[in-house]
Enzyme design. Structure first.
Site, mmCIF file in Angstrom:
data_model
loop_
_atom_site.group_PDB
_atom_site.id
_atom_site.type_symbol
_atom_site.label_atom_id
_atom_site.label_comp_id
_atom_site.label_asym_id
_atom_site.label_seq_id
_atom_site.Cartn_x
_atom_site.Cartn_y
_atom_site.Cartn_z
ATOM 1 N N GLU A 22 0.842 -1.203 0.000
ATOM 2 C CA GLU A 22 0.000 0.000 0.000
ATOM 3 C C GLU A 22 0.875 1.249 0.000
ATOM 4 O O GLU A 22 0.583 2.234 -0.682
ATOM 5 C CB GLU A 22 -0.913 0.031 1.225
ATOM 6 C CG GLU A 22 -1.971 -1.036 1.233
ATOM 7 C CD GLU A 22 -2.835 -0.950 2.465
ATOM 8 O OE1 GLU A 22 -4.006 -0.541 2.320
ATOM 9 O OE2 GLU A 22 -2.346 -1.276 3.567
ATOM 10 N N LYS A 99 -11.815 4.395 1.537
ATOM 11 C CA LYS A 99 -10.666 3.663 0.993
ATOM 12 C C LYS A 99 -11.206 2.590 0.044
ATOM 13 O O LYS A 99 -11.356 1.420 0.407
ATOM 14 C CB LYS A 99 -9.862 3.046 2.140
ATOM 15 C CG LYS A 99 -8.537 2.470 1.739
ATOM 16 C CD LYS A 99 -7.752 2.049 2.973
ATOM 17 C CE LYS A 99 -6.429 1.430 2.587
ATOM 18 N NZ LYS A 99 -5.656 1.015 3.769
#
Length: 120
Positions: A22, A99
């Protein structure tokens, strides 16, 4: 005259997350903001100086989204709230961080964290 200024769907690529991939690859984050403040002066004056300039706010929020990485969207939401409350006229701010590409191994519609803070 209390009112609300809303900015919804602000999108920017950030490198936030718990996992190394990420941080390395980055992903889109989407932010919704609602500010509560007295809008009476702006309503009468018709002058952007008498209200929160949402274009400038959006730029500041994107700076946080694309800035220093954090592990959790809770932390990210808190940093965004700080930006919203930097203008003394804002009485209450609510920030939702979405997200959409969260690393979840299942189909999902949304993952989001919402924080709300008041001066009172």
């Amino acid at each position: 005259m209390n009112g609300r200024i809303s900015l919804r769907g602000l999108r920017a690529k950030g490198h936030h997350g718990v996992y190394d991939f990420e941080r390395a690859d980055g992903q889109d984050f989407v932010v919704d903001v609602v500010l509560e403040l007295d809008l009476s002066r702006a309503a009468v004056s018709d002058d952007v100086a008498d209200t929160v300039h949402y274009g400038e706010l959006a730029t500041a929020l994107v700076g946080v989204l694309t800035g220093e990485p954090v592990n959790l969207i809770e932390t990210l939401a808190d940093r965004l709230l700080t930006v919203c409350l930097a203008d003394e006229r804002v009485e209450t701010a609510e920030v939702t961080v979405h997200k959409p590409q969260a690393p979840i191994p299942h189909d999902f519609a949304d993952v989001a964290v919402t924080l709300r803070r008041s001066r009172l």
